[in-house]
Design a protein around this motif. Structure first.
Motif, PDB file in Angstrom:
ATOM      1  N   ARG A  39       4.027  -2.600  -3.620  1.00 16.00           N
ATOM      2  CA  ARG A  39       4.742  -1.334  -3.694  1.00 16.00           C
ATOM      3  C   ARG A  39       4.095  -0.248  -2.832  1.00 16.00           C
ATOM      4  N   MET A  40       2.792  -0.408  -2.515  1.00 16.69           N
ATOM      5  CA  MET A  40       2.119   0.570  -1.656  1.00 16.69           C
ATOM      6  C   MET A  40       2.129   0.154  -0.184  1.00 16.69           C
ATOM      7  N   GLY A  41       2.892  -0.916   0.125  1.00 17.72           N
ATOM      8  CA  GLY A  41       3.096  -1.301   1.518  1.00 17.72           C
ATOM      9  C   GLY A  41       2.062  -2.244   2.086  1.00 17.72           C
ATOM     10  N   TYR A  42       1.340  -2.950   1.224  1.00 17.56           N
ATOM     11  CA  TYR A  42       0.308  -3.877   1.700  1.00 17.56           C
ATOM     12  C   TYR A  42       0.782  -5.324   1.560  1.00 17.56           C
ATOM     13  N   ASN A  43      -0.081  -6.257   1.914  1.00 16.20           N
ATOM     14  CA  ASN A  43       0.272  -7.672   1.972  1.00 16.20           C
ATOM     15  C   ASN A  43       0.316  -8.268   0.564  1.00 16.20           C
TER      16      ASN A  43
END
Length: 311
Positions: free
Chosen positions: A274-278
């Motif tokens: 949700r925070m845009g990481y892998n």
């Protein structure tokens, strides 16, 4: 005396749900589009409810458990510090991608709350439940801040902005405030709240399985080895030292050691995604951590506990 615990039986349901999510996403019409919505539901609603309820369930007796609280906070700070240190270690650091580390660092110190509650009751009875509730209440805020900070810092979104908007941290803060104010979930409402919060565990684990890409683990061997070694080897050793240094009684030492060796939190995947990481990589770490719990829990509650309690 420590009652026997079947760790395979305890951890198998979590691993099975991860595998089920993987199979459903790969081989049915319930593909990634569906699971992205599930992730949002877990992250913004179901898991915050579980966190809030876990914290307000039992009064936090800070006086009677001050030694355990001190040991738990130092254990948490040790895990956060070690995980943050990985990219800066000579030799190892140059093999670690800084962005991947920002999303995966949380795996080294966060823990599976559901297994924590179940295991503590098995090994220390009702007292164990109270003690683990205290650790959850004081450590979850620290761990959530520790998880969000590197991701917010690396993505330049602003740490304070990410912190105050994070639903897990909001739920934790509200839970602590409610606990200290003496608030308890009304008896008539508790079954509904329990079912809402309880739904976050299976759905979160299945979402982790749906997002899992095991190939990502091979691409980040140094980081994978580092975070899992901290979670399942170094933290149990630190916990044993802290239990001895704080002169914890048998029940408190047992709960602290169990706490130190738990598989990582299933919500690590949801938070990273949700925070845009892998998220796919973090989902693989969650799976491996669940399996490694079969070794770290007996190590902590068998060998290390024997050393601490007999000292």
């Amino acid at each position: 005396m420590l009652p026997p615990v079947n760790f395979l039986q305890l951890l198998l349901p979590d691993f099975a749900l991860i595998l089920l999510g993987y199979l459903v996403c790969r081989y049915t019409a319930l593909n990634r589009t569906v699971w992205e919505q599930v992730e949002s539901l877990v992250y913004f609603f179901l898991f915050p409810v579980l966190l809030f309820q876990s914290i307000v369930r039992s009064p936090l007796d800070l006086g009677a458990t001050s030694s355990l609280i001190g040991a738990g906070l130092l254990l948490g700070l040790s895990g956060i510090g070690l995980s943050y240190l990985l990219p800066h270690l000579p030799g190892l650091g140059r093999h670690i991608d800084r962005r991947e580390h920002a999303g995966a660092a949380q795996v080294a110190f966060r823990f599976n709350s559901y297994i924590a509650l179940a295991l503590s009751e098995r090994v220390a009875g009702t007292q164990g439940l109270l003690l683990i509730a205290v650790l959850i209440g004081v450590c979850v805020p620290l761990f959530n801040v520790g998880a969000v900070w590197p991701m917010a810092r690396h993505s330049d979104t602003g740490f304070l902005r990410a912190l105050v908007r994070n639903p897990l941290i909001i739920a934790t803060a509200l839970g602590l405030a409610a606990n200290f104010a003496g608030f308890r979930v009304p008896v008539w409402l508790e079954p509904t709240v329990s079912r809402v919060g309880g739904a976050s565990i299976p759905l979160g684990l299945m979402a982790a399985g749906a997002g899992m890409r095991l190939a990502h683990l091979a691409q980040q061997k140094a980081l994978t080895t580092g975070v899992l070694a901290i979670r399942h080897l170094l933290l149990p050793l630190v916990a044993a030292g802290l239990a001895w240094a704080f002169s914890l009684d048998a029940a408190q030492a047992t709960v602290l050691l169990a706490f130190s060796a738990l598989p990582t939190a299933s919500s690590c995947y949801v938070l990273a995604s949700r925070m845009g990481y892998n998220g796919a990589y973090v989902a693989g770490l969650v799976t491996l951590s669940t399996l490694l719990g079969l070794a770290s829990l007996p190590f902590a509650l068998g060998f290390l506990r024997g050393l601490v309690v007999s000292a």
